[in-house]
Design a protein around this motif. Structure first.
Motif, short mmCIF file in Angstrom:
data_model
loop_
_atom_site.label_atom_id
_atom_site.label_comp_id
_atom_site.label_asym_id
_atom_site.label_seq_id
_atom_site.Cartn_x
_atom_site.Cartn_y
_atom_site.Cartn_z
N VAL A 75 36.64 46.58 45.76
CA VAL A 75 37.60 46.74 44.68
C VAL A 75 38.72 45.71 44.80
CG1 VAL A 75 39.30 48.29 43.64
CG2 VAL A 75 37.10 49.20 44.40
N LYS A 76 39.22 45.51 46.01
CA LYS A 76 40.29 44.52 46.24
C LYS A 76 39.80 43.11 45.93
CE LYS A 76 43.17 44.74 49.62
NZ LYS A 76 43.74 44.78 50.98
N ALA A 77 38.56 42.81 46.32
CA ALA A 77 38.02 41.46 46.09
C ALA A 77 37.90 41.16 44.61
CB ALA A 77 36.66 41.33 46.78
N ILE A 78 37.43 42.14 43.83
CA ILE A 78 37.29 41.94 42.38
C ILE A 78 38.66 41.80 41.73
CG2 ILE A 78 36.76 43.17 40.24
CD1 ILE A 78 34.32 41.90 41.28
N LYS A 79 39.63 42.62 42.16
CA LYS A 79 40.96 42.58 41.55
C LYS A 79 41.68 41.25 41.79
CE LYS A 79 41.89 47.50 41.06
NZ LYS A 79 42.79 48.64 41.37
N VAL A 80 41.24 40.51 42.80
CA VAL A 80 41.83 39.19 43.06
C VAL A 80 41.62 38.27 41.85
CG1 VAL A 80 41.54 37.08 44.43
CG2 VAL A 80 41.71 39.29 45.57
N VAL A 81 40.45 38.38 41.20
CA VAL A 81 40.13 37.45 40.11
C VAL A 81 40.39 38.04 38.72
CG1 VAL A 81 38.43 36.15 41.43
CG2 VAL A 81 37.72 38.18 40.17
N GLU B 220 27.76 48.02 34.52
CA GLU B 220 29.20 48.13 34.72
C GLU B 220 29.66 49.59 34.70
OE1 GLU B 220 27.89 44.35 33.76
OE2 GLU B 220 27.73 46.07 32.43
N ILE B 221 29.11 50.37 33.76
CA ILE B 221 29.52 51.77 33.63
C ILE B 221 29.11 52.57 34.86
CG2 ILE B 221 29.19 53.89 32.29
CD1 ILE B 221 28.78 52.04 29.82
N THR C 57 37.64 47.07 37.91
CA THR C 57 36.77 46.20 38.70
C THR C 57 35.68 45.55 37.85
OG1 THR C 57 35.43 48.13 39.29
CG2 THR C 57 37.11 47.45 40.87
N MET C 58 35.26 46.22 36.79
CA MET C 58 34.20 45.68 35.95
C MET C 58 34.73 45.03 34.68
SD MET C 58 31.20 45.93 37.32
CE MET C 58 31.98 45.50 38.87
N MET C 59 36.06 44.86 34.58
CA MET C 59 36.63 44.22 33.40
C MET C 59 36.14 42.77 33.25
SD MET C 59 40.54 43.50 32.16
CE MET C 59 41.17 45.04 32.76
N ASN D 116 36.86 55.40 30.40
CA ASN D 116 37.87 54.40 30.06
C ASN D 116 37.24 53.03 29.84
OD1 ASN D 116 40.02 56.20 30.19
ND2 ASN D 116 40.46 55.77 32.34
N LEU D 117 36.31 52.63 30.72
CA LEU D 117 35.65 51.34 30.55
C LEU D 117 34.83 51.33 29.26
CD1 LEU D 117 34.91 48.52 31.67
CD2 LEU D 117 32.92 49.60 32.74
N THR D 118 34.05 52.37 29.06
CA THR D 118 33.21 52.45 27.85
C THR D 118 34.05 52.40 26.58
OG1 THR D 118 31.62 53.83 29.07
CG2 THR D 118 31.42 53.78 26.68
N SER D 119 35.17 53.13 26.57
CA SER D 119 36.02 53.17 25.37
C SER D 119 36.59 51.80 25.06
CB SER D 119 37.14 54.19 25.54
OG SER D 119 38.07 53.78 26.52
N ASN D 120 36.87 51.00 26.07
CA ASN D 120 37.44 49.67 25.81
C ASN D 120 36.38 48.64 25.46
OD1 ASN D 120 40.35 50.00 26.12
ND2 ASN D 120 39.86 50.63 28.20
N ILE D 121 35.16 48.83 25.93
CA ILE D 121 34.04 48.00 25.47
C ILE D 121 33.82 48.26 23.98
CG2 ILE D 121 31.54 47.71 25.61
CD1 ILE D 121 31.80 48.23 28.65
#
Length: 464
Positions: A67-73, A284-285, A296-298, A412-417
């Protein structure tokens, strides 16, 4: 999309060129597909957490590391996507049009989520019979959440969008300040015209490397899902889940139905199938369900939305903005949790009490955006409106909050997709022919499609 392009080239004698440009869609073996790997990892993680709970607790850092690694980018990708998208637009008013329509959609979707959660909570009276005693709960268990909730208000939320320096939001990983800076820089480069082209080209090239970083990190996604699920089951156990299983089941059921019926209805109005959209973004979901972190999957979701045919500026504005203003999963959880606590403490809430809570939640659900444990904190900020439901009662939810965080993150992810597809269709910034063909075929990642985001590839696609 490719079939249409080939037809056009055939008419002009360019069939050979179209065949060269068309990506070879070779399907991966089942075991190499990310969603299959994640499902297997989640099941194995749950088994390990149940059989060896003490050992599973030690796996938490490995899930957190991903999670931390993904949030870096995340912040740099949002920044480059928005700046490049806006800088290439000839009409800056279009940005305002996209932003206003996105906010309108966010409010409609979030309000519907709150109302549906409240309605189900009234019909399905979960918590009745628990007869909880407020004096029996340790306030220290929820002290940290309550403390953050007291300092949280909508004014501070809006003020926090403006950073104290250019670098601060990138250091802290705050999405909204990054969005603010990107909007300003994108507009400035658009007005600069040719003088701003070198910066735009640099940022567009940089985005290729950033998405490449995401692809590299994604190789360990199944391992991260395994560790996260093992820790969740090992830490909280199935007994805790069984004790409040009805609450967890109700939130899962309502969230799934909300996605299929409400969000599916929005997609249908725009000419999409909810099942094809869910199939396209299933990797992603499923991952955010295991990791309980939608952000993380944004980056990967943004990349795939562009591949579907949504304009870059729409993806860059709607996806990041949605993670502050369109948390439908959190909205459902908040309303149902409040009613659960009221039933558990034998508190009768009148319709006016409930409407007041609903109104307050429209703001508290936004104010906690981006905060760790945001849904729980927003709940702590809402309960003081009801003097008869003690904040200490949140301790009832602590044991199962991690399980509910899974469906919150996935919803939340699905709703924003869905929001990005709907707003893209609303403002006419999506290639519908390409979108339908891509969603029908499903996402297939090959050596060719991995490089789709490169400027040269985009130029070839535009030439078609």
């Amino acid at each position: 999309m490719m079939a249409t392009s080939e037809g056009k080239h055939a008419a002009s004698g360019g069939m050979a060129t179209a065949d060269v440009l068309a990506p070879r869609q070779v399907k991966k073996p089942l075991y190499r597909k990310l969603y299959v790997q994640v499902i297997v990892a989640v099941v194995l993680g749950a088994v390990l957490g149940y059989v060896y709970p003490d050992a599973a607790l030690y796996l938490k850092p490995y899930g957190d590391a991903f999670v931390k690694a993904i949030k870096v980018v995340v912040a740099p990708i949002i920044f480059t996507t928005i700046v490049v998208g806006i800088a290439k637009m000839e009409n800056i008013r279009r940005v305002a049009d996209v932003g206003i329509k996105a906010l309108l959609y966010f409010e409609v979707a979030s309000t519907l989520a709150l109302i549906i959660g409240m309605a189900v909570g009234n019909v399905w009276k979960i918590g009745v019979g628990i007869n909880a005693d407020p004096a029996a709960f340790d306030t220290k268990a929820v002290e940290a959440y309550a403390k953050v909730a007291k300092t949280m208000n909508l004014t501070d939320f809006f003020m926090s969008m403006i950073p104290t320096s250019f670098a601060e939001p990138f250091v802290k990983g705050d999405i909204m300040p990054v969005l603010f800076i990107a909007l300003l820089l994108g507009a400035a480069l658009s007005m600069a015209g040719e003088r701003g082209r070198p910066i735009v080209s640099f940022l567009e090239a940089a985005s290729v490397g950033l998405f490449g970083m995401v692809r590299i990190i994604m190789y360990v996604a199944p391992l991260a899902a395994f560790c996260a699920m093992a820790f969740t089951v090992g830490k909280y156990g199935v007994k805790t889940l069984a004790d409040l299983g009805q609450l967890v089941a109700s939130i899962y059921l309502v969230s799934v139905l909300f996605v299929l019926i409400v969000l599916g209805g929005f997609l249908r109005l725009c000419g999409f199938s909810v099942f094809r959209v869910l199939n396209y973004f299933k990797d992603e979901i499923l991952f955010v369900f295991a990791a309980t972190s939608a952000e993380t999957m944004m980056p990967r979701s943004m990349q795939k939305l562009e591949k579907v045919g949504v304009a870059k500026e729409v993806v860059g504005l709607v996806m990041p903005g949605g993670f502050s203003f369109n948390m439908d999963g959190t909205a459902i959880y908040m309303t149902m949790a409040v009613l659960f606590l009221a039933h558990a403490f034998n508190v009768e809430l009148t319709i006016w009490h409930q409407l007041t809570v609903l109104f307050v939640m429209l703001f508290t659900s936004k104010g906690a955006a981006g905060v760790t444990g945001g849904g729980f904190i927003a709940l702590a900020a809402t309960l003081p409106v009801l003097d008869s439901v003690p904040v200490a009662g949140l301790a009832l939810l602590l044991g199962v909050d991690r399980f509910m965080a899974e469906i919150r993150a996935a919803t939340n992810l699905t709703s924003n997709i869905v929001a990005t597809l709907v707003v893209g269709r609303w403002v006419g910034a999506i290639d519908m022919e390409k979108a339908r063909a891509e969603l029908k075929a499903g996402f297939i990642e090959t050596a060719e499609t991995r490089a789709w985001d490169q400027p040269a590839n985009r130029a070839m696609q535009a030439a078609e």
